[in-house]
Design a protein around this motif. Sequence first.
Motif, PDB file in Angstrom:
ATOM      1  N   ARG A   1     -23.332  -3.753   7.497  1.00 45.21           N
ATOM      2  CA  ARG A   1     -24.009  -4.927   8.055  1.00 45.21           C
ATOM      3  C   ARG A   1     -24.151  -6.031   7.021  1.00 45.21           C
ATOM      4  O   ARG A   1     -24.192  -5.785   5.830  1.00 45.21           O
ATOM      5  CB  ARG A   1     -25.374  -4.526   8.609  1.00 45.21           C
ATOM      6  CG  ARG A   1     -25.218  -3.641   9.824  1.00 45.21           C
ATOM      7  CD  ARG A   1     -26.516  -3.339  10.479  1.00 45.21           C
ATOM      8  NE  ARG A   1     -26.281  -2.444  11.610  1.00 45.21           N
ATOM      9  CZ  ARG A   1     -27.223  -1.844  12.274  1.00 45.21           C
ATOM     10  NH1 ARG A   1     -28.486  -2.036  11.945  1.00 45.21           N
ATOM     11  NH2 ARG A   1     -26.923  -1.048  13.276  1.00 45.21           N
ATOM     12  N   GLY A   2     -24.222  -7.252   7.530  1.00 47.96           N
ATOM     13  CA  GLY A   2     -24.397  -8.409   6.659  1.00 47.96           C
ATOM     14  C   GLY A   2     -23.115  -8.903   6.017  1.00 47.96           C
ATOM     15  O   GLY A   2     -23.156  -9.770   5.147  1.00 47.96           O
ATOM     16  N   ARG A   3     -21.971  -8.402   6.451  1.00 39.83           N
ATOM     17  CA  ARG A   3     -20.676  -8.798   5.876  1.00 39.83           C
ATOM     18  C   ARG A   3     -19.838  -9.627   6.844  1.00 39.83           C
ATOM     19  O   ARG A   3     -18.687  -9.923   6.554  1.00 39.83           O
ATOM     20  CB  ARG A   3     -19.889  -7.558   5.466  1.00 39.83           C
ATOM     21  CG  ARG A   3     -20.594  -6.686   4.432  1.00 39.83           C
ATOM     22  CD  ARG A   3     -19.766  -5.480   4.053  1.00 39.83           C
ATOM     23  NE  ARG A   3     -18.510  -5.897   3.429  1.00 39.83           N
ATOM     24  CZ  ARG A   3     -17.439  -5.109   3.332  1.00 39.83           C
ATOM     25  NH1 ARG A   3     -17.462  -3.883   3.809  1.00 39.83           N
ATOM     26  NH2 ARG A   3     -16.336  -5.551   2.759  1.00 39.83           N
ATOM     27  N   GLY A   4     -20.390  -9.956   8.017  1.00 38.21           N
ATOM     28  CA  GLY A   4     -19.639 -10.731   8.995  1.00 38.21           C
ATOM     29  C   GLY A   4     -18.690  -9.895   9.842  1.00 38.21           C
ATOM     30  O   GLY A   4     -17.803 -10.441  10.506  1.00 38.21           O
ATOM     31  N   LEU A   5     -18.882  -8.582   9.836  1.00 33.02           N
ATOM     32  CA  LEU A   5     -17.965  -7.704  10.551  1.00 33.02           C
ATOM     33  C   LEU A   5     -18.049  -7.900  12.067  1.00 33.02           C
ATOM     34  O   LEU A   5     -17.020  -7.926  12.747  1.00 33.02           O
ATOM     35  CB  LEU A   5     -18.210  -6.245  10.182  1.00 33.02           C
ATOM     36  CG  LEU A   5     -17.304  -5.215  10.854  1.00 33.02           C
ATOM     37  CD1 LEU A   5     -15.837  -5.542  10.629  1.00 33.02           C
ATOM     38  CD2 LEU A   5     -17.637  -3.818  10.348  1.00 33.02           C
ATOM     39  N   ALA A   6     -19.234  -8.039  12.621  1.00 31.99           N
ATOM     40  CA  ALA A   6     -19.354  -8.205  14.078  1.00 31.99           C
ATOM     41  C   ALA A   6     -18.595  -9.456  14.533  1.00 31.99           C
ATOM     42  O   ALA A   6     -17.861  -9.408  15.522  1.00 31.99           O
ATOM     43  CB  ALA A   6     -20.820  -8.268  14.490  1.00 31.99           C
ATOM     44  N   GLY A   7     -18.747 -10.547  13.820  1.00 30.13           N
ATOM     45  CA  GLY A   7     -18.023 -11.775  14.173  1.00 30.13           C
ATOM     46  C   GLY A   7     -16.525 -11.620  14.034  1.00 30.13           C
ATOM     47  O   GLY A   7     -15.763 -12.101  14.878  1.00 30.13           O
ATOM     48  N   ALA A   8     -16.089 -10.938  12.980  1.00 31.98           N
ATOM     49  CA  ALA A   8     -14.651 -10.707  12.789  1.00 31.98           C
ATOM     50  C   ALA A   8     -14.090  -9.821  13.904  1.00 31.98           C
ATOM     51  O   ALA A   8     -12.987 -10.070  14.402  1.00 31.98           O
ATOM     52  CB  ALA A   8     -14.397 -10.073  11.423  1.00 31.98           C
ATOM     53  N   MET A   9     -14.853  -8.801  14.300  1.00 30.15           N
ATOM     54  CA  MET A   9     -14.395  -7.947  15.393  1.00 30.15           C
ATOM     55  C   MET A   9     -14.306  -8.735  16.695  1.00 30.15           C
ATOM     56  O   MET A   9     -13.326  -8.600  17.446  1.00 30.15           O
ATOM     57  CB  MET A   9     -15.329  -6.741  15.578  1.00 30.15           C
ATOM     58  CG  MET A   9     -15.236  -5.698  14.504  1.00 30.15           C
ATOM     59  SD  MET A   9     -16.109  -4.151  14.907  1.00 30.15           S
ATOM     60  CE  MET A   9     -17.785  -4.702  15.219  1.00 30.15           C
TER      61      MET A   9
ATOM     62  N   PRO B   1     -14.009  -8.671   6.503  1.00 25.36           N
ATOM     63  CA  PRO B   1     -14.535  -8.177   5.226  1.00 25.36           C
ATOM     64  C   PRO B   1     -13.495  -7.338   4.480  1.00 25.36           C
ATOM     65  O   PRO B   1     -12.730  -6.587   5.087  1.00 25.36           O
ATOM     66  CB  PRO B   1     -15.731  -7.319   5.643  1.00 25.36           C
ATOM     67  CG  PRO B   1     -16.158  -7.877   6.963  1.00 25.36           C
ATOM     68  CD  PRO B   1     -14.883  -8.328   7.618  1.00 25.36           C
ATOM     69  N   GLU B   2     -13.493  -7.498   3.171  1.00 29.00           N
ATOM     70  CA  GLU B   2     -12.523  -6.807   2.319  1.00 29.00           C
ATOM     71  C   GLU B   2     -12.612  -5.290   2.497  1.00 29.00           C
ATOM     72  O   GLU B   2     -13.692  -4.715   2.594  1.00 29.00           O
ATOM     73  CB  GLU B   2     -12.783  -7.159   0.850  1.00 29.00           C
ATOM     74  CG  GLU B   2     -11.724  -6.621  -0.086  1.00 29.00           C
ATOM     75  CD  GLU B   2     -11.956  -7.048  -1.517  1.00 29.00           C
ATOM     76  OE1 GLU B   2     -11.437  -6.343  -2.403  1.00 29.00           O
ATOM     77  OE2 GLU B   2     -12.636  -8.064  -1.756  1.00 29.00           O
TER      78      GLU B   2
END
Length: 171
Positions: A85-93, A2-3
């Motif tokens: 939340r809801g920005r795809g951060l967990a997947g990116a991490m 996420p940006e």
Amino acid sequence: MPEGLKLDTPRVDDGAAIWRIARDSQVLDLNSSYSYLLWCRDFAATSVVARDGDGGPVGFITGYIRPQAPRTLLVWQVAVDHGQRGRGLAGAMLDGLASRVAEELGADRVETTVTPDNAPSNRLFTSFAERHGAELKREVLFDGEAFPGDGHEPEVLYRIGPVRTLVGSPG
């Protein structure tokens, strides 16, 4: 990613913020604040923190290499600050951590446990396996009766791998 956010290795001075993120998640089993400090010291190489533009932690994953399975990263906890939340951060991490651990330590498998009622974690690890073309197997690791007190859901072990698309992974 996420940006405005970046992935980093946790430092001891991140421990208090990581503890607060875990506490505020209202779904994780909260460990002592001391344990998060130790985690940032002793397991930083197998953990990740997401930082905002000011450098403050807004998400984290704690993990370790299983002593009996040195090619396996066990993911202990995943949490994202409510505002991210809801920005795809967990997947990116998860992608970033798994890639780093593959490159630096040769791990090509990921394990975690998820309770049956935790739909977001189920989606996170299922989509990770799909993104990386890896097999996903599930089995109960600890049934609810293994925990003290009443009402703990079983912990289902997710075994993902081998993950061939990670940097440094064999195959």
